[in-house]
Design a protein around this motif. Structure first.
Motif, mmCIF file in Angstrom:
data_model
loop_
_atom_site.group_PDB
_atom_site.id
_atom_site.type_symbol
_atom_site.label_atom_id
_atom_site.label_comp_id
_atom_site.label_asym_id
_atom_site.label_seq_id
_atom_site.Cartn_x
_atom_site.Cartn_y
_atom_site.Cartn_z
ATOM 1 N N VAL A 1 0.908 -1.152 0.012
ATOM 2 C CA VAL A 1 0.068 0.052 0.043
ATOM 3 C C VAL A 1 0.931 1.130 0.179
ATOM 4 O O VAL A 1 1.739 1.387 0.765
ATOM 5 N N TYR A 2 0.734 1.965 -0.927
ATOM 6 C CA TYR A 2 1.587 3.479 -1.169
ATOM 7 C C TYR A 2 0.525 4.535 -0.249
ATOM 8 O O TYR A 2 -0.513 4.881 -1.076
ATOM 9 N N ALA A 3 0.758 5.241 0.711
ATOM 10 C CA ALA A 3 0.059 6.279 1.136
ATOM 11 C C ALA A 3 0.494 7.661 0.946
ATOM 12 O O ALA A 3 1.974 7.843 1.199
ATOM 13 N N VAL A 4 -0.036 8.320 0.122
ATOM 14 C CA VAL A 4 0.963 9.950 -0.453
ATOM 15 C C VAL A 4 0.139 10.885 0.372
ATOM 16 O O VAL A 4 -1.014 10.955 0.513
ATOM 17 N N SER B 1 7.146 10.271 -7.021
ATOM 18 C CA SER B 1 7.147 9.251 -8.009
ATOM 19 C C SER B 1 7.806 7.990 -7.292
ATOM 20 O O SER B 1 8.699 8.133 -6.482
ATOM 21 N N PHE B 2 7.402 6.947 -7.943
ATOM 22 C CA PHE B 2 8.233 5.732 -7.488
ATOM 23 C C PHE B 2 7.975 4.485 -8.512
ATOM 24 O O PHE B 2 7.077 4.548 -9.144
ATOM 25 N N LYS B 3 9.007 3.373 -8.476
ATOM 26 C CA LYS B 3 8.815 2.393 -9.295
ATOM 27 C C LYS B 3 7.776 1.461 -8.939
ATOM 28 O O LYS B 3 7.854 1.172 -7.747
#
Length: 70
Positions: A11-14, A47-49
């Protein structure tokens, strides 16, 4: 957190505000620090891969959040 608790592998939390630190702490308190990655910054600038196919991705919500289902 809900996605992680329901079995999401990542899970990516921005979060642009200082709340990002609180989100990181809550993830640690719930033993989800390996699943939840908190990215501190604006959603337009972070940004992230991602090395996985994206099967379902909704457009940004009014608060800038992006919902991605893998």
């Amino acid at each position: 957190m809900f996605a992680a608790q329901l079995g999401a592998k990542k899970v990516y939390a921005v979060e642009a505000s200082e709340m990002a630190h609180n989100i990181r702490k809550v993830a640690q308190d719930n033993n989800l620090q390996e699943v939840v990655q908190v990215l501190h910054g604006k959603v337009e600038e972070v940004s992230f891969k991602l090395y996985a196919p994206c099967y379902n991705c909704t457009p940004p919500l009014p608060n800038g959040a992006i919902n991605v289902t893998l």
